[in-house]
Design a protein around this motif. Structure first.
Motif, PDB file in Angstrom:
ATOM      1  N   GLU A 127      84.087  49.236  63.470  1.00  0.00           N
ATOM      2  CA  GLU A 127      83.022  48.869  62.700  1.00  0.00           C
ATOM      3  C   GLU A 127      82.088  47.785  63.422  1.00  0.00           C
ATOM      4  N   ARG A 128      82.739  47.401  64.778  1.00  0.00           N
ATOM      5  CA  ARG A 128      81.918  46.653  65.551  1.00  0.00           C
ATOM      6  C   ARG A 128      80.738  47.196  66.378  1.00  0.00           C
ATOM      7  N   GLY A 129      80.504  48.513  66.342  1.00  0.00           N
ATOM      8  CA  GLY A 129      79.233  49.107  66.593  1.00  0.00           C
ATOM      9  C   GLY A 129      78.480  49.264  65.357  1.00  0.00           C
ATOM     10  N   THR A 130      77.121  49.816  65.773  1.00  0.00           N
ATOM     11  CA  THR A 130      76.085  49.838  64.612  1.00  0.00           C
ATOM     12  C   THR A 130      76.459  51.433  63.930  1.00  0.00           C
ATOM     13  N   ALA A 131      76.060  51.873  62.759  1.00  0.00           N
ATOM     14  CA  ALA A 131      76.466  52.845  62.050  1.00  0.00           C
ATOM     15  C   ALA A 131      75.364  53.895  62.979  1.00  0.00           C
ATOM     16  N   GLU A 132      74.584  53.792  63.432  1.00  0.00           N
ATOM     17  CA  GLU A 132      73.921  54.790  63.971  1.00  0.00           C
ATOM     18  C   GLU A 132      74.281  55.209  65.595  1.00  0.00           C
ATOM     19  N   TYR A 133      74.436  53.955  66.320  1.00  0.00           N
ATOM     20  CA  TYR A 133      74.766  54.330  67.739  1.00  0.00           C
ATOM     21  C   TYR A 133      76.167  54.936  67.950  1.00  0.00           C
ATOM     22  N   ASN A 134      77.003  54.441  66.578  1.00  0.00           N
ATOM     23  CA  ASN A 134      78.483  55.010  66.717  1.00  0.00           C
ATOM     24  C   ASN A 134      78.466  56.473  66.553  1.00  0.00           C
TER      25      ASN A 134
ATOM     26  N   LEU B 282      70.542  61.891  62.708  1.00  0.00           N
ATOM     27  CA  LEU B 282      69.676  61.024  62.706  1.00  0.00           C
ATOM     28  C   LEU B 282      68.247  61.651  62.773  1.00  0.00           C
ATOM     29  N   ALA B 325      70.501  57.900  71.377  1.00  0.00           N
ATOM     30  CA  ALA B 325      70.573  57.945  69.726  1.00  0.00           C
ATOM     31  C   ALA B 325      69.648  57.237  69.264  1.00  0.00           C
ATOM     32  N   SER B 326      69.195  57.145  67.920  1.00  0.00           N
ATOM     33  CA  SER B 326      68.610  56.595  66.943  1.00  0.00           C
ATOM     34  C   SER B 326      67.016  56.592  67.398  1.00  0.00           C
ATOM     35  N   TYR B 367      74.145  44.313  73.115  1.00  0.00           N
ATOM     36  CA  TYR B 367      74.079  45.571  72.390  1.00  0.00           C
ATOM     37  C   TYR B 367      72.850  45.566  71.396  1.00  0.00           C
ATOM     38  N   ASP B 369      70.554  48.353  68.803  1.00  0.00           N
ATOM     39  CA  ASP B 369      70.309  49.825  68.076  1.00  0.00           C
ATOM     40  C   ASP B 369      69.583  49.681  67.013  1.00  0.00           C
ATOM     41  N   ARG B 386      73.766  42.797  68.665  1.00  0.00           N
ATOM     42  CA  ARG B 386      75.108  42.074  68.373  1.00  0.00           C
ATOM     43  C   ARG B 386      75.013  40.614  68.744  1.00  0.00           C
ATOM     44  N   PRO B 389      80.503  38.261  66.136  1.00  0.00           N
ATOM     45  CA  PRO B 389      81.353  39.369  65.685  1.00  0.00           C
ATOM     46  C   PRO B 389      80.760  40.398  64.872  1.00  0.00           C
ATOM     47  N   PHE B 391      76.357  41.906  63.722  1.00  0.00           N
ATOM     48  CA  PHE B 391      74.678  42.168  64.061  1.00  0.00           C
ATOM     49  C   PHE B 391      74.020  41.178  63.394  1.00  0.00           C
ATOM     50  N   GLU B 414      72.461  45.132  59.756  1.00  0.00           N
ATOM     51  CA  GLU B 414      72.033  46.383  60.576  1.00  0.00           C
ATOM     52  C   GLU B 414      71.225  46.996  59.895  1.00  0.00           C
TER      53      GLU B 414
END
Lengths: 192, 463
Positions: A127-134, B282, B325-326, B367, B369, B386, B389, B391, B414
């Motif tokens: 969960e330490r990455g974002t939902a989208e980039y993960n 996406l 992505a995104s 980081y 996104d 980020r 811990p 975002f 986020e």
């Protein structure tokens, strides 16, 4: 099949023998799983035991699976306690490290032994990455494992990748112990 | 005529009836809330030289009062209460007016008709503008008279009648029209949010343990009227509205391999433009609604692609062994912003839709996104960065290259999404415990919780 029958018979003998030694069989305390090597020697010499009533509490050893057990298990059972082990990743990384490559190499050996198996490699993230980039990171983890399997001689036709990002964590916790379990390529046998 | 058999005639009549019935079903009647309130525009009863815009004291916003709407009959009381409260909240939302709290109106005598409006008492309460409204009910139909008075001049500057079955939609329509007339502002009172949610607590069998499914939901901008769009009991995520606010595109795992589906939500039609060509994620509509950008692994690695909404004319935009992505479109539809970890960490880049003019935007984040390009005329990109811990939401100003921060570590924040007028941002936050959708102003103030049930992710704000 034959081997497993012999194995079970050996177990039965062992239980009977231990039951005889200790006269009172009052409490059915589950005996510790006998190591399979210990069960092997008496098998050769012992005559077929007559069908006797077997204690309910006869423990079935789950730990060292014999190959026939793998072949006989349902897909659901196989995936719950899979002979294909997950490969784990570092934070934000889709690179297979030495440990990860060793695991995938072991899995490749299993896949070579069972050439009919079709596999989905699930890419998961913490969960330490974002939902989208993960979603991209999970894809790259799955793709990295697929590429390594192919380099070890597994046909890409047997391998499908699906990225789940951080949507399906294996451990719902919010500490590194949980996160490290969630950064994985998970192997699912989809047909055999 | 007498040669035509009776059975033929009956058949013709039946056919016509069926066609008429089918035609009726084509009407966007399914969700009552979507049917626009039929309006009978009546011009304000004032000569044209009257100043229609109500101003406040110099340097401060006009102060508005919205007292209880008068109900024409006892069964209209509930609708009157709803319209009053929703109109108050809608007029407060854009922060163009100061809405005098409704619990301070007790000193002001209630007016049963416009002639009885106690302007002196409203003036003493500090009101510059006061709404007078009345509600009639006939069957399920609600008719609302909405007037806006300038307290100083005692003149009506806005007078309209609305009829419909949804009192909330009547209030939203009136609020949008008042914002338009008084402030030349496109309000968002009739807009909706789409998001994914696990609130239905259904699960599907996973290889190790069961997995919670996620479905697409929509809600009014203020969180009312939450309703479920997908029912596949699977993973349905990352919804986005089409520019006409009639379709939602999303990523679905219903065929195990993730793919893009488009739900025409008021017609119950489902489309699958990418048709299982690899994994596709996406989706995001171009501003003209004719194209979609999306992420796909169809060439072996996550890259950005653009296609027509029917799935034709797929073009690859990015080409890099890192993950891309995104995607998000510029308001002109000529550029895309997206995320790539080609530098080693996920960062925001922009590129022309022909694949040229690639450049990196974020350079001081560890980081970054979910870029979301603001609507014109604001020219900025919101994203999740980020920070410790978790975002936080930040905004990159394309003109100055400056970044400003909107949230400051209250939970993790986020997935920013702009309102169509660019004045608000929806996002997900864990500050309330679980993951919830909230809205805030474009400068990070006035955070409001939109969802409360289950966990809720990745909002998209409709036009």
């Amino acid at each position: 099949m034959k081997r497993s029958l012999v194995f079970v018979l050996g177990l039965v003998l062992l239980v009977i023998a231990s039951g005889c030694a200790k006269k009172p069989v009052a409490t059915p305390t589950p005996a510790p799983a006998p190591p399979p090597t210990a069960a092997a020697p008496p098998v050769r010499t012992a005559p077929p035991a007559p069908p006797t009533r077997v204690e309910e509490s006869l423990p079935v050893p789950t730990q060292p699976l014999s190959e026939d057990n793998i072949a006989n298990r349902s897909l659901e059972d196989l995936n719950r306690d899979s002979p294909l082990k997950p490969a784990f990743f570092l934070l934000d990384s889709a690179d297979l490290d030495d440990t990860g490559r060793a695991i995938v190499t072991t899995n490749a050996a299993v896949l070579k032994k069972y050439p009919s198996w079709q596999i989905t490699i699930e890419g998961h993230c913490d969960e330490r990455g974002t939902a989208e980039y993960n979603l991209a990171l999970g894809e790259r983890r799955a793709v990295a494992v697929k590429a390594y399997l192919v380099s070890l001689g597994i046909s890409p036709d047997r391998l499908r990748t699906v990225s789940y990002g951080k949507e399906f964590p294996f451990d719902p916790g919010h500490i590194e112990d949980a996160w490290s379990k969630n950064r994985r390529a998970h192997f699912v046998i989809t047909s055999k | 005529m007498k040669h035509i058999p009776l059975s033929w005639l009956l058949g013709l009549i039946a056919a016509v009836t069926v066609v008429a019935a089918l035609g009726a079903r084509q009407q966007p009647s399914t969700p009552a809330s979507q049917a626009p309130a039929s309006q009978t525009p009546s011009q304000p009863q004032q000569p044209s030289e009257v100043e229609l815009v109500i101003s406040g004291d110099p340097g401060s916003p006009p102060r508005y009062a919205v007292p209880d709407f008068v109900s024409g009959s006892p069964d209209a009381a509930e609708s009157a209460k709803t319209v009053t409260e929703v109109l108050w909240a809608d007029l407060a939302f854009e922060r163009e007016f100061y809405l005098i709290p409704r619990d301070t109106y007790s000193t002001v005598p209630a007016a049963r008709s416009a002639e009885q409006i106690p302007f002196q008492a409203w003036r003493e309460l500090g009101a510059d503008a006061v709404v007078f409204g009345s509600i009639q009910k006939s069957g399920t139909n609600v008719t609302a008279q909405v007037r806006l008075y300038n307290v100083r001049t005692r003149q009506s500057v806005f007078s309209k009648e609305y009829t419909g079955t949804n009192p909330r939609l009547i209030a939203h329509t009136a609020a949008d029209e008042i914002h338009q007339q008084q402030r030349a502002l496109k309000g968002v009172a009739r807009t909706k949010l789409a998001f994914s949610s696990d609130r239905n607590r259904e699960s599907l069998a996973g290889p190790v343990k069961n997995r919670d499914v996620k479905e697409i939901y929509i809600a009014d901008y203020d969180g009312a009227n939450q309703r479920r769009i997908t029912t596949t009991r699977d993973l349905n995520i990352t919804p986005v509205w089409s520019p006409d606010a009639r379709a939602i595109a999303y990523t679905s795992y219903r065929k195990i391999v993730p793919d893009i589906f488009v739900s025409l939500v008021y017609q119950g039609i489902l489309q699958n433009p990418t048709k299982g060509q690899g994994s596709n994620f996406l989706p995001v509509f171009s501003p003209d609604g004719k194209q979609m950008a999306f992420m796909s692994n169809r060439d072996g690695n996550p890259e950005i692609y653009v296609m027509n909404v029917d799935g034709s004319n797929v073009r690859r935009i990015t080409n890099h062994p890192a993950g891309d992505a995104s995607p998000t479109w510029s308001p002109s539809g000529t550029q895309l912003a997206f995320t790539s970890d080609r530098s080693g960490t996920p960062q925001i880049y922009i590129v022309s839709t022909d694949g040229s003019n690639l450049r990196r935007l974020t350079t001081s984040e560890s980081y970054a996104d979910r870029p979301t390009w603001s609507p014109a005329p604001r020219n900025e990109i919101a994203f999740a960065a980020r920070s410790g811990p978790g975002f936080d939401i930040k905004v990159y100003d394309l003109a100055t290259g400056q970044t400003r921060q909107l949230t400051f570590g209250e939970g993790t924040n986020e997935s920013p999404a702009y309102s169509p007028n660019g004045r608000h941002i929806a996002f997900t936050t864990t500050r309330y415990g679980r993951v919830q959708v909230a809205t805030m102003t474009w400068d990070g103030r006035d955070v409001r919780q939109v969802t409360r049930d289950g966990n809720n992710w990745t909002p998209s704000w409709s036009n």
